[in-house]
Design a protein around this motif. Sequence first.
Motif, short mmCIF file in Angstrom:
data_model
loop_
_atom_site.label_atom_id
_atom_site.label_comp_id
_atom_site.label_asym_id
_atom_site.label_seq_id
_atom_site.Cartn_x
_atom_site.Cartn_y
_atom_site.Cartn_z
N CYS A 50 0.91 -1.22 0.11
CA CYS A 50 -0.05 0.01 -0.02
C CYS A 50 0.88 1.13 -0.04
O CYS A 50 1.02 1.99 0.92
N TYR A 51 1.48 1.62 -1.04
CA TYR A 51 2.50 2.63 -1.41
C TYR A 51 1.97 3.86 -0.88
O TYR A 51 2.55 4.81 -0.41
N ASP A 52 0.73 4.17 -1.63
CA ASP A 52 0.08 5.52 -1.20
C ASP A 52 -0.16 5.71 0.17
O ASP A 52 0.42 7.01 0.70
N GLU A 53 -0.72 4.82 0.90
CA GLU A 53 -0.83 5.23 2.48
C GLU A 53 0.42 5.31 3.08
O GLU A 53 0.76 6.16 4.02
N PHE A 54 1.35 4.42 2.64
CA PHE A 54 2.75 4.40 3.29
C PHE A 54 3.28 5.73 3.17
O PHE A 54 3.78 6.25 4.12
N SER A 55 3.40 6.35 1.97
CA SER A 55 3.90 7.64 1.62
C SER A 55 3.18 8.80 2.44
O SER A 55 3.70 9.69 2.86
N LYS A 56 1.79 8.74 2.29
CA LYS A 56 0.75 9.69 3.09
C LYS A 56 1.42 9.50 4.80
O LYS A 56 1.43 10.86 5.29
N LEU A 57 1.29 8.37 5.11
CA LEU A 57 1.75 8.52 6.56
C LEU A 57 3.17 9.08 6.91
O LEU A 57 3.27 9.54 8.06
N LEU A 58 4.29 8.71 6.08
CA LEU A 58 5.50 9.14 6.23
C LEU A 58 5.54 10.91 6.10
O LEU A 58 6.17 11.49 6.97
N HIS A 59 4.62 11.35 5.36
CA HIS A 59 4.42 12.81 5.42
C HIS A 59 3.82 13.21 6.39
O HIS A 59 4.15 14.32 7.21
N LYS A 60 2.68 12.40 6.79
CA LYS A 60 1.89 13.36 8.03
C LYS A 60 2.75 13.21 9.19
O LYS A 60 2.54 14.05 10.21
N ILE A 61 3.88 12.35 9.61
CA ILE A 61 4.51 12.26 10.66
C ILE A 61 5.67 13.20 10.45
O ILE A 61 6.76 13.40 11.28
N ASP A 62 5.79 13.57 9.03
CA ASP A 62 6.93 14.48 8.84
C ASP A 62 8.39 13.81 8.93
O ASP A 62 9.26 14.05 9.68
N LYS A 122 0.11 6.90 18.57
CA LYS A 122 -0.08 6.24 17.19
C LYS A 122 -0.80 7.30 16.19
O LYS A 122 -1.39 8.13 16.45
N THR A 123 -0.18 7.20 15.03
CA THR A 123 -0.90 7.88 13.98
C THR A 123 -1.30 7.26 12.50
O THR A 123 -0.80 6.04 12.41
N THR A 124 -2.48 7.52 12.21
CA THR A 124 -3.05 6.50 10.87
C THR A 124 -3.35 7.53 9.73
O THR A 124 -3.46 8.63 9.98
N VAL A 125 -3.50 6.99 8.92
CA VAL A 125 -4.10 7.35 7.54
C VAL A 125 -4.95 6.25 6.92
O VAL A 125 -4.85 4.99 7.20
N VAL A 139 -4.67 -3.03 3.89
CA VAL A 139 -4.97 -3.78 2.54
C VAL A 139 -6.18 -4.31 2.42
O VAL A 139 -6.77 -4.49 1.35
N TRP A 140 -7.12 -4.45 3.59
CA TRP A 140 -8.35 -4.62 3.50
C TRP A 140 -9.48 -3.64 3.74
O TRP A 140 -10.46 -3.55 4.01
N GLY A 141 -8.56 -2.37 3.28
CA GLY A 141 -9.49 -1.33 3.08
C GLY A 141 -9.74 -0.27 4.58
O GLY A 141 -10.60 0.59 4.60
N ASN A 142 -8.86 -0.68 5.66
CA ASN A 142 -9.22 -0.01 6.89
C ASN A 142 -8.23 1.18 6.95
O ASN A 142 -8.57 2.34 6.38
N LYS A 143 -7.05 0.96 7.72
CA LYS A 143 -6.21 2.22 7.79
C LYS A 143 -4.92 1.64 7.98
O LYS A 143 -4.50 0.51 8.28
N LEU A 144 -3.74 2.48 7.77
CA LEU A 144 -2.47 2.20 8.15
C LEU A 144 -1.93 2.96 9.33
O LEU A 144 -2.33 4.18 9.48
N THR A 145 -1.05 2.27 10.15
CA THR A 145 -1.00 2.95 11.55
C THR A 145 0.74 2.74 11.86
O THR A 145 1.17 1.89 11.39
N CYS A 146 0.98 3.84 12.35
CA CYS A 146 2.39 3.77 12.87
C CYS A 146 2.38 4.24 14.37
O CYS A 146 1.59 5.00 14.91
N LEU A 147 3.37 3.88 14.87
CA LEU A 147 3.83 4.13 16.31
C LEU A 147 5.11 5.06 16.46
O LEU A 147 6.05 4.74 16.07
N CYS A 148 4.83 6.01 17.23
CA CYS A 148 5.99 6.71 17.40
C CYS A 148 6.79 6.23 18.82
O CYS A 148 6.04 6.32 19.89
#
Length: 293
Positions: free
Chosen positions: A12-24, A275-278, A260-269
């Motif tokens: 899920c490249y688009d969400e990966f890229s968006k989440l990297l951007h969102k956490i700066d 946690k931050t999600t897109v 990948v199931w249409g929900n969201k991508l999460t990362c943890l600082c």
Amino acid sequence: MSAYVFGDLHGCYDEFSKLLHKIDFNASKDELYLTGDLIGRGPHPEKTLDTIINLKQKFPDKIHCVLGNHDLNFLAIAAGFHTARKKDNLEGLLASDKLDLYLQFYYSTPLLYIDQNRKLAVSHAGVYPMWDLEEAQKHSNIFSNVLADPVSRKLFLANMYADHPVCYTKELESSDLNYWRFIVNAYTRMRLCDKKMNLDYGHSDCSLKEAEKDHLYPWFKYGKPYMYRNTAYTLVFGHWAALNAECNEKNIIALDTGCVWGNKLTCLCVDNGKKTTVKSGVKIEFSSMKKTS
Ligand SMILES: [Mn+2]
């Protein structure tokens, strides 16, 4: 400088890229950990791997990945021991002129990553409850040696798919293939186990309440995970999208929220536990399929 752990990307490249951007995210300063299943099922496996491999080439000490079951599935297919299913969406990777680069990247990716300074452990499915962190590291290292050696690697990939053995014993270590397969199944496929710590593979679709009726509980309810509860170490895992990143255990953090199931991508600082999600933009054709990530 901050450190982040990302849950299962599944291409899920688009969400990966968006989440990297969102956490700066700043690759020259920040550190990135990934819980595995970088590819498989999702829409953009090449762009996802290209981005990660590029970052890792530029900042080798700052990007840390672990293997997931879908990553290993890709290796078994590339080695000719398994047939790609259309829904795996791996055709682009397999036909790419960068295939060897992708394979070399995976051959040097471990099952478990431990950062001693941050007191952080990352793996795809978790850590088998009979093992403390030192044992867990030993078993992960043994499999890394298997994957690095062309002869052992071929032998393993040809025999990777099986649901046995279900339990670890010291004696298992004298049986190469069974031992290697147990290590890999524990690190990449584990969800439920019984009180004797036998791994279960038959309840992947049922709820935790239904599993309880068969005396099966999540691996993190047992044994050695007490050490994460009582020490400064934090264990982060992905793989189990149905948990929706909730496991309610001190110092054990679930991160897969089913992008990948249409929900969201999460990362943890890692530094502040936030946690931050897109939201996922993956179309319904993926989310309607059986969840076996
Ligand atoms: Mn998985």
